[in-house]
Design an enzyme around this catalytic site. Structure first.
Site, PDB file in Angstrom:
ATOM      1  N   CYS A   2       0.864  -1.173   0.000  1.00 42.17           N
ATOM      2  CA  CYS A   2       0.000   0.000   0.000  1.00 42.17           C
ATOM      3  C   CYS A   2       0.895   1.215   0.000  1.00 42.17           C
ATOM      4  CB  CYS A   2      -0.813   0.022   1.267  1.00 42.17           C
ATOM      5  SG  CYS A   2      -1.591  -1.557   1.616  1.00 42.17           S
ATOM      6  N   ARG A  27       2.082   1.395  -6.082  1.00 45.34           N
ATOM      7  CA  ARG A  27       2.323   0.536  -4.927  1.00 45.34           C
ATOM      8  C   ARG A  27       1.120  -0.335  -4.571  1.00 45.34           C
ATOM      9  NH1 ARG A  27       6.494   1.663  -1.623  1.00 45.34           N
ATOM     10  NH2 ARG A  27       5.329   0.799   0.118  1.00 45.34           N
ATOM     11  N   TRP A  74      -3.416  -2.301  -1.369  1.00 45.96           N
ATOM     12  CA  TRP A  74      -3.166  -3.547  -2.094  1.00 45.96           C
ATOM     13  C   TRP A  74      -3.491  -4.625  -1.076  1.00 45.96           C
ATOM     14  CZ3 TRP A  74       1.215  -7.225  -2.114  1.00 45.96           C
ATOM     15  CH2 TRP A  74       1.215  -8.054  -3.253  1.00 45.96           C
ATOM     16  N   ASN A 100       0.671   0.454   6.198  1.00 45.88           N
ATOM     17  CA  ASN A 100       1.248  -0.405   5.164  1.00 45.88           C
ATOM     18  C   ASN A 100       2.036  -1.494   5.884  1.00 45.88           C
ATOM     19  OD1 ASN A 100       2.568  -1.420   2.861  1.00 45.88           O
ATOM     20  ND2 ASN A 100       4.238   0.038   3.079  1.00 45.88           N
ATOM     21  N   GLY A 101       1.761  -2.764   5.559  1.00 42.64           N
ATOM     22  CA  GLY A 101       2.503  -3.840   6.204  1.00 42.64           C
ATOM     23  C   GLY A 101       1.576  -4.874   6.796  1.00 42.64           C
ATOM     24  N   GLU A 463      11.512 -14.438 -18.505  1.00 47.92           N
ATOM     25  CA  GLU A 463      11.137 -13.026 -18.361  1.00 47.92           C
ATOM     26  C   GLU A 463      10.006 -12.674 -19.332  1.00 47.92           C
ATOM     27  OE1 GLU A 463      11.477 -10.754 -16.303  1.00 47.92           O
ATOM     28  OE2 GLU A 463      11.079  -8.902 -17.376  1.00 47.92           O
ATOM     29  N   LYS A 467       6.342 -11.158 -18.395  1.00 45.25           N
ATOM     30  CA  LYS A 467       5.731  -9.941 -18.989  1.00 45.25           C
ATOM     31  C   LYS A 467       4.353 -10.244 -19.535  1.00 45.25           C
ATOM     32  CE  LYS A 467       7.774  -7.992 -17.435  1.00 45.25           C
ATOM     33  NZ  LYS A 467       8.643  -7.785 -16.441  1.00 45.25           N
ATOM     34  N   GLU A 470       1.884 -10.823 -16.608  1.00 48.04           N
ATOM     35  CA  GLU A 470       1.563  -9.595 -15.877  1.00 48.04           C
ATOM     36  C   GLU A 470       0.657  -8.677 -16.696  1.00 48.04           C
ATOM     37  OE1 GLU A 470       5.425  -8.503 -13.155  1.00 48.04           O
ATOM     38  OE2 GLU A 470       5.696  -8.425 -15.300  1.00 48.04           O
ATOM     39  N   HIS A 486      10.617 -33.670 -22.758  1.00 50.35           N
ATOM     40  CA  HIS A 486      10.420 -34.279 -21.438  1.00 50.35           C
ATOM     41  C   HIS A 486       9.119 -33.812 -20.798  1.00 50.35           C
ATOM     42  CE1 HIS A 486      14.384 -35.913 -21.850  1.00 50.35           C
ATOM     43  NE2 HIS A 486      14.905 -34.710 -21.994  1.00 50.35           N
ATOM     44  N   LYS A 581       3.875  -2.844  -7.613  1.00 48.45           N
ATOM     45  CA  LYS A 581       5.231  -2.633  -8.144  1.00 48.45           C
ATOM     46  C   LYS A 581       6.306  -3.091  -7.165  1.00 48.45           C
ATOM     47  CE  LYS A 581       8.159  -0.505 -11.062  1.00 48.45           C
ATOM     48  NZ  LYS A 581       8.360  -1.617 -12.017  1.00 48.45           N
TER      49      LYS A 581
END
Ligand code: G6P
Length: 586
Positions: A2, A27, A74, A100-101, A463, A467, A470, A486, A581
């Site tokens: 947050c 955030r 968040w 926040n936390g 990566e 992307k 996300e 395999h 983020k």
């Protein structure tokens, strides 16, 4: 995670808070709220959605008063509901909090408070803090004593700002970021300098285990034992306030397009630090490289280039995993931590484990004022400017350039890389997005996509999958080429798209064979290569270059593809659902 913000000054607080929250929305962005103090009364508005949405619905920025607090959420404890959105008032309505936390002992504390007659309206742990503050304030009648008592009772990682009905603000920090902005006639409290950079560039990075009380135009910093720990004022680079989209539709697009410049700037201001890092790595018995998300993919590439070009063995470690095998870290090793934000909780925890083993910490970080930068022995700045889009783009390529520069130094500059020429080739890719836009249209209705690469191109496949996940919410998976037979081959049919990362390096012909095998099962092939082939249904051309640079050349078109596919799917590329983020909680 947050963002929290507080304002104490001579201006109307609510418009300033809303502006700051908008800038820190990266955030967390599932709900938002603001509370102000006016005529000894706390007024509060909140709602579900992004800052602009909620503001146009309930006019957060019209709340009266020159003191206030705000929050973007968040969700961690409790669903995304208006009741769970911050600020949270205490039962008496005389104190409000933004937090926040995570409070680890919130259930225990909640039970005790319920026995004392407190009732809870939300599912959050934050409401426990505010009621505990009320309880302690009723006992002590003093803000300082209240904070000291409260922080001694709560356990976990947190930063909070509390506003008292009498107009006092108090904010405490324990393993979550909290910064004080000191203006001419006003004070700011914020999770990030972006919350106040427009108004002041004087910042106090509150130390862990410290709190601040702001009252009658003065502030006092104290530690959790009530002592004066002292503090320093840092001039924050105004550049970090330069977070505007300009002519771009989204921050993500802007940040992708900045890469022809940011790869030239990477590590530019850290020449000595790169040299020192190279010396330390050369002399080390054991080297570990850690990170989360995209930064972990950089760690995988670090392993590859250190072994290939300078014959140095390095072990990549996913930051979140280290806590389960801390004994793998040998004493007195080199521990390279890669993080854009420098605030990822998992990375900071990994660094703490390494420090216990007496390791030397090399940080590759974008935010030089971050917790990671302050914990490290050697700090190498990515120097790529603020990255707002939740999906990391330019920070990834900057991390790779810094790793290349370290390897170059270790090799006594035997490896030559012409970054200027390379930057031109990246511009060429960026200037020709039409084909990528067409392919993005094809991805609109698919549910699975696989990305295949071998050797150094495998971390890029990972990566790329990150992307695509996300930004488009399409199920995407990176596959190491040799593993195709395999297992993954069983998934290939005509509903599937596969991106083949196939530069003309030593992996080329094996990867082309994999592409053939996949095509034979009816899947559509998108080839990323400097060589055209009729196996590819779509060919995305990358320049023929020094092979050390292929990873960057490969990821840039995939970033673009993910962005344009997100537009096709009408998702928000800057703020993907459920993500944030910088993940400062565990
Ligand atoms: C979050 C972000 C990712 C990022 C990761 C690591 O998960 O959504 O985009 O790669 O954190 O962030 P860092 O700031 O440590 O590089």
């Amino acid at each position: 995670m947050c963002s929290i913000i507080g304002y104490y000054g001579k201006e109307n607080a609510s418009p300033i808070l809303v502006k700051g929250l908008k800038r820190m929305e990266y955030r967390g962005y599932d709900s938002v709220g603001v509370a102000t103090e006016s005529e000894n009364e706390i007024k509060l508005k909140k709602g579900i959605g992004k800052v602009n949405e909620v503001n146009s619905k309930v006019q957060l920025d019209t709340l009266p008063g020159k003191i206030g607090i705000g929050h973007t959420r968040w969700a961690t404890h409790g669903r995304v509901t208006e009741l769970n959105a911050h600020p949270h008032p205490s039962n008496s309505g005389k104190i409000a909090i933004v937090h926040n936390g995570i409070i680890e002992n919130f259930e225990e504390l909640k039970k005790e408070l319920e026995t004392d007659g407190y009732d809870f309206k939300s599912e959050t742990d934050s409401e426990v803090i505010v009621n505990l503050l009320q309880k302690n304030y009723e006992i002590t009648k003093d803000v300082k004593k209240t904070i000291l008592k409260t922080v001694s009772e709560i356990k976990g990682h947190y930063a909070f700002v509390a506003m008292f009905e009498n107009g006092q603000l108090a904010a405490a920090r324990f393993h979550e970021p909290l910064i004080i902005g000191v203006g001419q006639d006003d004070f700011f409290l914020s999770s990030d300098v972006l919350g106040f950079i427009e108004f002041t560039d004087n910042a106090i990075y509150l130390e862990n285990g410290n709190f601040v009380i702001i009252d009658k135009d003065k502030f006092q910093v104290l530690d959790f034992d009530g002592n004066n720990p002292g503090y320093g004022i840092t001039k924050v680079s105004k550049e970090f306030g330069d977070a505007y989209k300009g002519d771009y539709a989204h921050f993500t697009l802007k940040e992708i397009y900045e890469q022809n410049e940011t790869i030239l700037k990477a590590g530019e201001k850290a020449i000595d630090a790169i040299e020192k890092a190279a010396e330390n790595i050369k002399d080390a018995q054991n080297i570990y490289v850690t990170g989360s998300g995209t930064s972990y993919n950089s760690a995988l590439i670090a392993k590859q280039i250190l072994s290939k070009y300078v014959k140095i063995k390095a072990e990549p470690i996913m930051s979140s995993e280290l806590q389960f095998s801390p004994e793998t870290i040998e004493e007195n090793s080199i521990f390279i931590a890669i993080s854009q934000s420098g605030e990822s909780a998992d990375v900071l925890d990994a660094v703490r484990i390494a420090k216990k083993a007496n390791c030397r910490i090399i940080a590759i970080v974008n935010l030089l004022t971050s917790s990671l930068a302050r914990e490290a022995d050697i700090v190498i700045g990515m120097n790529c400017g603020p990255e707002i889009g939740v999906a990391a783009t330019k920070s990834f390529t900057s991390q790779l350039v810094i790793l290349y520069k370290i390897v170059q130094k270790i090799s006594n500059n035997e490896i030559t890389i012409d970054f200027k020429e390379f930057s031109k080739s990246i511009s060429k890719t960026l200037d020709n997005p039409t084909k990528i836009q067409q392919i993005a249209k094809e991805l609109k209705d698919i549910s699975d996509i696989y990305i295949l690469g071998r050797g150094i191109n495998y971390p890029i496949a990972k990566e790329a999958a990150l992307k695509l996940k996300e930004l488009t919410y399409i199920h995407a998976e990176g596959i190491p080429g040799g593993e195709l037979k395999h297992g993954p081959l069983a998934l290939m049919d005509s509903n599937v798209y596969v991106i083949i990362i196939n530069p003309s390096d030593s992996t080329y012909s094996d990867t082309l064979t994999s592409a053939r095998e996949i095509k034979a099962r009816g899947a559509k092939i998108i080839g990323i290569s400097d060589i055209e082939s009729n196996i590819y249904d779509y060919w995305i051309e990358i320049p023929k270059i020094n092979e050390v640079l292929y990873p960057i050349s490969e990821i840039v078109p995939i970033q673009l593809l993910s962005y344009y596919a997100a537009l096709e799917k009408e998702t928000d590329p800057d703020y993907p659902r459920n993500l944030a983020k910088s993940v400062t909680v565990k």
